[in-house]
Design a protein around this motif. Structure first.
Motif, PDB file in Angstrom:
ATOM      1  N   VAL A   1       2.097   2.877  -4.558  1.00 52.68           N
ATOM      2  CA  VAL A   1       1.163   2.342  -5.560  1.00 52.68           C
ATOM      3  C   VAL A   1      -0.075   3.241  -5.685  1.00 52.68           C
TER       4      VAL A   1
ATOM      5  N   ALA B   1      -9.332  -0.692  -4.356  1.00 54.00           N
ATOM      6  CA  ALA B   1      -7.922  -0.289  -4.242  1.00 54.00           C
ATOM      7  C   ALA B   1      -7.271  -0.174  -5.618  1.00 54.00           C
TER       8      ALA B   1
ATOM      9  N   PRO C   1       7.385  -1.584  -2.019  1.00 56.25           N
ATOM     10  CA  PRO C   1       6.882  -1.793  -3.378  1.00 56.25           C
ATOM     11  C   PRO C   1       7.979  -2.247  -4.346  1.00 56.25           C
TER      12      PRO C   1
ATOM     13  N   VAL D   1       0.826  -1.215   0.000  1.00 55.44           N
ATOM     14  CA  VAL D   1       0.000   0.000   0.000  1.00 55.44           C
ATOM     15  C   VAL D   1       0.858   1.262   0.000  1.00 55.44           C
ATOM     16  N   GLN D   2       2.137   1.131  -0.310  1.00 60.04           N
ATOM     17  CA  GLN D   2       3.002   2.293  -0.436  1.00 60.04           C
ATOM     18  C   GLN D   2       3.654   2.265  -1.814  1.00 60.04           C
TER      19      GLN D   2
ATOM     20  N   PHE E   1      -1.871   4.551  -3.155  1.00 55.74           N
ATOM     21  CA  PHE E   1      -2.928   4.215  -2.206  1.00 55.74           C
ATOM     22  C   PHE E   1      -3.418   5.446  -1.435  1.00 55.74           C
TER      23      PHE E   1
ATOM     24  N   ALA F   1      -1.966  -2.109  -5.905  1.00 53.83           N
ATOM     25  CA  ALA F   1      -2.023  -2.320  -4.452  1.00 53.83           C
ATOM     26  C   ALA F   1      -2.424  -3.761  -4.134  1.00 53.83           C
TER      27      ALA F   1
END
Length: 770
Positions: free
Chosen positions: A26, A74, A112, A23-24, A28, A78
């Motif tokens: 990307v 999302a 990521p 979730v970083q 989010f 993600a």
């Protein structure tokens, strides 16, 4: 998902939400911002070392929709693994905001991976009206470097190598605008403020028309070192015999296939037969090298992949690659920038010193690579399986869920195709492909990589899982770590445990572990094993017939010696004459040494290795008698096999032995007899594969009769062979077995480290329970 009771409808509510997963980096946070705004919520979102934290306030029904949509809507890149929610007291926020990142001691954030060039950025750099027209470092939230530029987490620009480039006003506006595609895209840049490209040819530097000049050199048959996302490639015209041969000579790679980057999907289809899965993989954001059957009329030099029916294709995955193809040939060899067996070069200084003798020019830029990362390689099969052969760029550092709780553990991996693995809780974080640890340069890179991963994950494991082989440099590394708890894990148990773990299983199974070499607890060299195993324990219920390994590891490099060993086991004293009938020749001294080794076992340990069986058959059939790269005889034997042939030989199963024995000596004897009778080697190669599949399936049936187990796990380097992997899986399923194969990590030694941490965690858990 954990939800607590919400206030009565119509009242104002506030939720604290923690989102874990990929979730970083990307997009989010801007997604959360836009979602909250659309639902008229107030509050904030921010990155932390453990994921993403959110506080959201508004009408209860809208909050519930917001929480559900966090996972449901999302961004494409993600991967939401968990959403934890708690009620808190309402606050006085007037709007929804994106806050600065917060660093905390414990870390569970998923770092990521690098992402291939997206369509939007590709369109911009090809649009003369766009300010990023022809800019080779264009990226956005949906593409570009991630893992390879990260120095620390959380993933923010000051903690990356992009901290050297101050954003111009135009880039800053995009970066700060939550509605923009480049909102908090950490590597974002433009020609006014970002990295620059240049070419070095000998002692001269070219700053203008750089890609045009590089393209001209490639068209002229020169070799150019190209700095990519995770390191350097050595590039040349894939259809130019002389250029490819020059690259082979300089790199020291005799026959191992080169990867080929092509201009676009149309060019890929001109070169190879592509099914829907291959196209999907080529076009995916991960952009791996995809093995595809080459067409006879491809025009690609035969020297690109000698003895192989496949090409390793990849599409341009950076703006630099895309723009280079405006001037370069439509198909370029793109092989790792190193001398054969050395680590990948990834800094400009390394390129100037290590690649100067390999390349005629260096295509350089000043965006530093902090973490080198090679290309990933996958093999789609006709049956729908996708076999991961090398897990690196695009896949690393995506974590693999563990099916059991784990303390902090470091799995140090194997000697060849090394990866290492950090594990904690239910998470396994595998490194990128490191390669073979047989040089001090490779080992030093390995040590640095371990330390970097520990820093990124903020873990300092006190438990280290390692292979039992005492001479592996990875094992020596483990033994050198003072005051750590060490857990030795048998090589083939680790293979099966890796297959179980990545499939989310931990119960007992029949494990087929087929590879080249592994340290056997009985002192012999294992490699063709039928195990009864769960994550914590294993026993050997069967194996391939054992033969001598003349000159030990020396026979690995000379498949002809393995053929002689099998001939000795199959024909006794007549082995030398049969060898001559097959065209296997040695000097008188070599014959004497071989004879003594095989008769006495001096410097010739016993082995059950499946890899050495493939070596012996490849040599006996005249397909490959001298190995220049790891796995070459098996690869060329598979390539030689006639796919239309359905015949097979009998493979006796000696059930009276304990463990039982799959009589591969008898299989070898029948293979040789068929060849000496004049049968074409392509037919014989196919019958050998068909027979081994049939014999292994029968061994699994025998194992089921003994144990009652109906679950089979397939692992080991032999399962890189699609003919073996697909045929055996199909036959086992027809016999009523549930079959587990690798999907997330390679079946080769690149998956060993995952198996090591899974075994160590299971042993610790079992000991705690008892």
């Amino acid at each position: 998902m954990q939800l607590k009771a919400t206030p009565e409808p119509g009242t104002l509510a506030r939720k604290r939400v923690h989102v874990a997963g990929l979730v970083q980096g990307v997009g989010f946070r801007p997604f959360v911002y836009r979602l909250a705004k659309s639902l008229h919520l107030t509050g904030w979102v921010r990155n932390t070392s453990q994921g993403v934290d959110i506080e959201a306030q508004g009408a209860p029904a809208l909050l519930e929709s917001f929480i559900q949509d966090l996972a449901r809507q999302a961004p494409p890149l993600a991967r939401v693994e968990s959403v934890k929610v708690a009620d808190i007291e309402p606050a006085g926020d007037a709007a929804f905001a994106i806050l600065e990142s917060k660093t905390s001691r414990g870390v569970e954030a998923v770092i990521p991976p690098d992402v291939g060039l997206c369509r939007d950025c590709a369109a911009e750099i090809l649009d003369p009206r766009d300010r990023r027209y022809h800019y080779p470092f264009t990226n956005c939230t949906n593409c570009g470097p991630r893992f390879t530029i990260i120095r620390q987490v959380p993933y923010d620009r000051p903690r990356t190598t992009m901290s050297a480039f101050a954003m111009c006003a135009a880039c800053e506006r995009e970066y700060q605008d939550p509605a923009d595609r480049r909102f908090h895209a950490e590597p974002t840049a433009c020609p006014a403020c970002g990295p620059k490209l240049w070419l070095e040819v000998g002692n001269s530097r070219v700053d203008n028309d750089v890609l045009e000049t590089a393209g001209r050199l490639l068209r002229e048959g020169r070799v150019v070192a190209v700095k990519g996302l995770g390191g350097f490639h050595l590039a040349c015209d894939a259809k130019n015999d002389a250029a490819v041969q020059t690259l082979r000579q300089r790199k020291g790679r005799v026959a191992k296939p080169f990867a080929v980057m092509v201009r676009d999907l149309k060019e890929a289809e001109r070169l190879c037969c592509l099914d829907a899965e291959a196209r999907k993989l080529l076009l995916s954001p991960r952009n791996p090298v995809v093995l595809a059957r080459k067409k006879p009329e491809s025009g690609v030099s035969a020297k690109v992949a000698p003895g192989n029916n496949y090409l390793g294709l990849l599409l341009p995955y950076t703006p630099l690659h895309l723009l280079l193809f405006e001037h370069a040939p439509a198909a370029l060899v793109m092989t790792s920038g190193n001398l054969s067996e050395e680590p990948l070069a990834f800094t400009n200084e390394e390129a100037r010193t290590r690649l100067a003798g390999l390349a005629d020019a260096l295509l350089l830029h000043n965006r530093d690579i902090h973490v080198p990362c090679d290309d990933s390689v996958v093999r789609p099969t006709p049956g729908g399986m996708v076999i991961p052969l090398r897990r690196a760029r695009g896949y690393v550092p995506q974590t693999v869920p563990l099916p059991l709780a784990s303390p902090e553990i470091l799995g140090v991996g194997a000697e060849q195709k090394n990866t290492f693995c950090l594990a904690w809780n239910h998470t396994a974080l595998l490194s990128q492909h490191i390669g073979d640890l047989d040089t001090m340069e490779a080992f030093e890179f390995y040590r640095r990589a371990v330390n970097h991963f520990k820093d990124l994950a903020r873990k300092d494991p006190q438990i280290i899982a390692h292979d039992l082989h005492p001479r592996y440099l990875s094992t020596r590394y483990a033994l050198s770590q003072k005051e750590k708890r060490l857990i030795g894990v048998q090589h083939h148990h680790a293979h099966i445990a890796a297959c179980l773990a990545e499939n989310g299983r931990q119960e007992k199974c029949l494990g087929l572990a087929l590879d080249g070499t592994g340290y056997g607890p009985d002192g012999s060299i294992w490699g063709g094993e039928i195990l009864v195993a769960d994550l914590a324990e294993f026993s050997r219920t069967g194996h391939l017939a054992q033969v001598r390994l003349p000159a030990g590891e020396g026979a690995v490099r000379q498949p002809a010696k393995m053929a002689v060993s099998y001939l000795h086991a199959a024909y006794g004293e007549a082995y030398e004459q049969v060898a001559r009938d097959l065209g296997l020749e040695f000097s008188p001294l070599e014959w004497r040494v071989l004879g003594r080794q095989l008769a006495t076992g001096l410097n010739a340990p016993l082995t059950s290795s499946a890899g050495r069986l493939f070596d012996a058959v490849a040599a006996a059939l005249g397909i490959c008698r001298e190995r220049t790269y790891e796995g070459q005889p098996a690869v060329e034997l598979e390539m030689a096999a006639d796919p239309q042939e359905s015949g097979f030989y009998q493979v006796p199963l000696r059930k009276d032995a304990e463990p039982f024995i799959v009589d591969t000596v008898s299989l070898f004897r029948q293979t040789v007899k068929d060849r000496l009778s004049g049968t074409d080697h392509a037919i014989v190669a196919a019958r050998f594969h068909n027979s081994l599949v049939k014999g292994l399936a029968a061994a699994c049936v025998a194992g089921r009769e003994r144990t009652g187990l109906n679950l089979v796990a397939l692992s080991g380097g032999v399962f890189q062979n699609a003919l073996m992997a697909v045929s055996l899986k199909d036959r086992l399923e027809q016999a009523g077995f549930e079959v587990l194969a690798h999907r997330l990590v390679p079946p080769n030694d690149g998956g060993i480290s995952l198996g090591q941490v899974a075994v160590a965690a299971a042993k610790i858990n079992r000991k705690t329970e008892n």
